[in-house]
Design a protein around this motif. Structure first.
Motif, short mmCIF file in Angstrom:
data_model
loop_
_atom_site.label_atom_id
_atom_site.label_comp_id
_atom_site.label_asym_id
_atom_site.label_seq_id
_atom_site.Cartn_x
_atom_site.Cartn_y
_atom_site.Cartn_z
N GLY A 80 0.82 -1.21 0.00
CA GLY A 80 0.00 0.00 0.00
C GLY A 80 0.85 1.26 0.00
O GLY A 80 0.43 2.29 -0.54
N VAL A 81 2.05 1.18 0.60
CA VAL A 81 2.96 2.33 0.59
C VAL A 81 3.54 2.53 -0.80
O VAL A 81 3.44 3.60 -1.40
N VAL A 82 4.19 1.50 -1.33
CA VAL A 82 4.95 1.66 -2.57
C VAL A 82 4.05 1.73 -3.80
O VAL A 82 4.31 2.49 -4.74
N THR A 83 2.96 0.97 -3.80
CA THR A 83 2.07 0.94 -4.97
C THR A 83 0.88 1.88 -4.81
O THR A 83 0.53 2.60 -5.74
N GLY A 84 0.28 1.89 -3.61
CA GLY A 84 -0.90 2.72 -3.40
C GLY A 84 -0.58 4.18 -3.20
O GLY A 84 -1.19 5.05 -3.82
N ARG A 85 0.40 4.48 -2.34
CA ARG A 85 0.71 5.88 -2.03
C ARG A 85 1.66 6.49 -3.05
O ARG A 85 1.44 7.61 -3.51
N VAL A 105 15.18 -3.81 5.11
CA VAL A 105 15.09 -2.40 4.69
C VAL A 105 16.16 -2.05 3.66
O VAL A 105 15.84 -1.52 2.58
N PRO A 106 17.47 -2.31 3.92
CA PRO A 106 18.46 -2.01 2.88
C PRO A 106 18.25 -2.81 1.61
O PRO A 106 18.57 -2.34 0.52
N ILE A 107 17.70 -4.04 1.74
CA ILE A 107 17.38 -4.82 0.54
C ILE A 107 16.34 -4.08 -0.29
O ILE A 107 16.45 -3.96 -1.51
N GLY A 108 15.32 -3.55 0.38
CA GLY A 108 14.28 -2.79 -0.33
C GLY A 108 14.84 -1.55 -0.99
O GLY A 108 14.45 -1.20 -2.10
N VAL A 109 15.77 -0.86 -0.29
CA VAL A 109 16.38 0.34 -0.87
C VAL A 109 17.18 -0.03 -2.12
O VAL A 109 17.13 0.67 -3.14
N LEU A 110 17.91 -1.14 -2.08
CA LEU A 110 18.67 -1.59 -3.26
C LEU A 110 17.74 -1.92 -4.42
O LEU A 110 18.03 -1.56 -5.57
N VAL A 111 16.63 -2.58 -4.12
CA VAL A 111 15.66 -2.91 -5.18
C VAL A 111 15.05 -1.64 -5.76
O VAL A 111 14.66 -1.61 -6.93
N SER A 112 15.00 -0.57 -4.96
CA SER A 112 14.40 0.68 -5.44
C SER A 112 15.28 1.44 -6.43
O SER A 112 14.80 2.34 -7.12
N LEU A 113 16.56 1.11 -6.49
CA LEU A 113 17.48 1.89 -7.32
C LEU A 113 17.04 1.96 -8.78
O LEU A 113 17.14 3.03 -9.41
N THR A 148 12.54 5.62 0.24
CA THR A 148 11.86 5.43 1.53
C THR A 148 10.60 4.60 1.36
O THR A 148 10.28 3.78 2.23
N ALA A 149 9.88 4.78 0.25
CA ALA A 149 8.68 3.97 0.00
C ALA A 149 9.05 2.50 -0.12
O ALA A 149 8.41 1.63 0.50
N PHE A 150 10.08 2.20 -0.89
CA PHE A 150 10.51 0.80 -1.02
C PHE A 150 11.05 0.27 0.31
O PHE A 150 10.83 -0.90 0.66
#
Length: 581
Positions: free
Chosen positions: A52-57, A100-108, A209-211
């Motif tokens: 909901g954060v990354v896709t909805g917001r 969390v850092p995994i999500g940030v890396l995926v967000s790049l 931050t969303a990811f």
């Protein structure tokens, strides 16, 4: 980090009570088997909160949510093997935070990609992780070294209450973040990356931050899921197909709202049971989620959003929006004089910009004196919007120089230029419907500026621009008022310069006159100088002390309004008549 409008707590109490009651039902009325399913519903509701954060917001496609769950499961199982004496809650926290850092890396990749391309990249990450785990396995799985629940959580009812409590904690974290400038940046990103940058917010940081928050939610869900099962498998719910199902479900139910995530978790967990009772194949569930997602995308709303929209409309019927009241006895802060009396608000020298072989701007030089209103005019295609994009940092591959208040800003990005005193509005309105007016105005302020922007300052600003009260939702006001609000948003930070791109476009005569009066008073009342791009010549002559005319990317006239508008070159540019110069 500041809660933009603390009154949301009172407004959210009815929803919070309903959610709490629903969460307390399973251990009282359901069998052990259904309590197990209810635990699964709470776990996947946590994962859906992240989506909901990354896709909805933030409106970014992420097909890696079950991969984040797999990371959380992997870490807690690894800790179970290598640190068996570590307290359970510490294992859970570590497993959640490592995602969390995994999500940030995926967000790049999201810094450059959007839409389906971003979806493909995130799905590729999920697939690659699944392949790795299929070969290596989860820690302890091959040795049957399963993780055991703490004694207090051995029963299905007690473990469900633990999972429901984790859902409440995560929901509070996500909700509180959503009410801060971080969450407002996600909403701004959903509407427009350009508007996000123009408000002084970094679109890349908003994406990361969303990811990161989405991955955190996935890590919590995955770790609890592994404890529920005792181990984990890279197939089934944690597979790439599971990510696709969760993504479809998140859109279908509107999981950016807590109740939407809860509905989605219940559907995900109980759909197999419902289909079995109806005598239908299990594959029907994924088809149902897919059709629901298509309907949600088509209408622009999920189930939770539909419910909230109906309730919101009912509230709106009970009261008129009205106009903000100016605070009694309030005087705006005095406008400081420039440190260097000779420093202009903006100095542009030799600005040249090309689209391929086409020169959109050629050797353009413009000065906006401190405390003035300067108009930039010209026929369609003259290069006015390109000029604004260059000055505000959206186009940076130009030659020439741009200085604000005597300081060069050529090396700065768009959001950095906003923080260095150069703000803008857009030709097509870029306000953010999901926010309240106060949240929208405060989103563009730095920490120091938020200290100056007291409630009295906000009320005075809104009253000055004839906008509704600050707790009004932006999506509830009409288009004309949104144009005024966008100008107010640019002025709120009291920058050196605001560049207004056709602020009266689409407005009626009376509205245009009103906005003209307000723009003329901006320098003396709030401080910023104004560079106005406008086609309405009556508005230009009424408020501009100086006029610059562009035609085919070059300055053809520069001076006072009466001199410029009578210049034969200007008449030729606007009327298409050939004149001798």
């Amino acid at each position: 980090m500041r809660l933009a409008d603390p009154r949301w707590i009172v407004r959210s109490l009815p929803v919070a009570v309903v959610v709490l009651v629903l969460l307390l039902i399973p251990p009282v009325f359901l069998s052990e088997f259904d309590q197990y399913n209810a635990t699964t519903a709470a776990i996947f509701a946590i994962a859906l909160l992240g989506l909901g954060v990354v896709t909805g917001r933030a409106a970014l496609i992420c097909l890696a949510q079950t991969a984040f769950m797999a990371v959380g499961a992997f870490v807690i199982l690894w800790l179970n093997v290598h640190a068996p004496g570590m307290p359970f809650l510490i294992k859970l926290v570590i497993a959640s935070l490592i995602t969390v850092p995994i999500g940030v890396l995926v967000s790049l990749p999201a810094l450059r990609l959007r839409g389906i391309n971003l979806g493909v990249v995130t799905l590729a990450f999920s697939t690659a992780l699944t392949v790795y785990l299929s070969v290596k396995g989860f820690p302890g799985a091959k040795q049957a070294n399963f993780i055991e629940r703490p004694d207090a959580l051995m029963s299905e009812g007690s473990f469900y209450l633990f999972a429901a409590g984790a859902f409440i904690v995560v929901a509070l974290i996500v909700t509180i973040l959503g009410r801060t400038n971080i969450g407002s940046s996600w909403s701004a990103l959903r509407e427009s990356e350009r508007a996000t940058a123009a408000l002084g917010r970094s679109a890349p940081i908003a994406k990361m931050t969303a990811f990161g928050v989405s991955a955190l939610c996935g890590g919590v869900a995955g770790a609890i899921f592994a404890v529920q099962l005792g181990t984990a498998e890279p197939s089934g719910s944690l597979s790439p197909l599971g990510s696709l199902s969760l993504f479809a479900l998140a859109i279908m139910v509107g999981s950016r709202f807590v109740e939407g995530a809860l509905i989605g978790g219940a559907l995900f967990a109980f759909m197999p049971t419902i289909l079995k009772l109806l005598g239908l194949p299990q594959d029907i569930g994924d088809i149902f989620f897919g059709v629901g997602a298509i309907l949600g995308l088509r209408r622009g709303f999920g189930a939770a959003e539909d419910i909230r929209d109906v309730l919101h409309r009912r509230r709106r019927k009970t009261a008129e929006l009205g106009v903000a009241e100016p605070p009694v006895g309030y005087e705006p802060p005095s406008v400081p004089a420039p440190a260097d009396g000779s420093a202009a608000a903006l100095v542009v020298e030799g600005l040249t910009f090309s689209y391929g072989q086409v020169k959109a701007l050629e050797d353009v030089s413009i000065t906006v004196p401190h405390g003035s209103v300067v108009a930039l005019i010209g026929p369609n295609g003259a290069g006015k919007s390109t000029f604004i994009d260059c000055v505000t940092g959206f186009n940076r591959s130009y030659s020439g120089s741009v200085s604000a208040a005597g300081s060069p800003i050529d090396g700065y990005s768009a959001h950095e230029r906003a923080h260095h005193g150069v703000r803008r509005s857009f030709q097509q309105g870029r306000t953010i419907p999901d926010l309240s007016i106060e949240e929208y105005l405060r989103l563009g302020l730095s920490r120091e500026q938020r200290r100056v922007a007291t409630p009295d300052f906000i009320d005075d600003l809104l009253a000055f621009f004839s906008c509704p009260p600050r707790d009004t939702r932006v999506g509830d006001i009409d288009v004309g008022t949104r144009r005024l609000l966008e100008v107010a948003g640019a002025v709120a930070a009291q920058p050196e310069l605001v560049l207004l791109d056709e602020p009266a476009a689409g407005l009626g005569g009376e509205e245009s006159e009103e906005i003209a009066r307000r723009i003329a008073e901006i320098p003396g009342r709030y401080g910023p100088s104004v560079l106005l791009v406008e086609h309405d010549m009556e508005l230009v002559t009424a408020i501009a002390q100086h006029v610059v005319v562009l035609d085919f990317g070059r300055v053809i006239a520069d001076g006072t309004p009466d001199v410029v508008l009578s210049d034969p070159k200007v008449v030729s540019a606007y009327l298409g008549e050939e004149v001798e110069v």
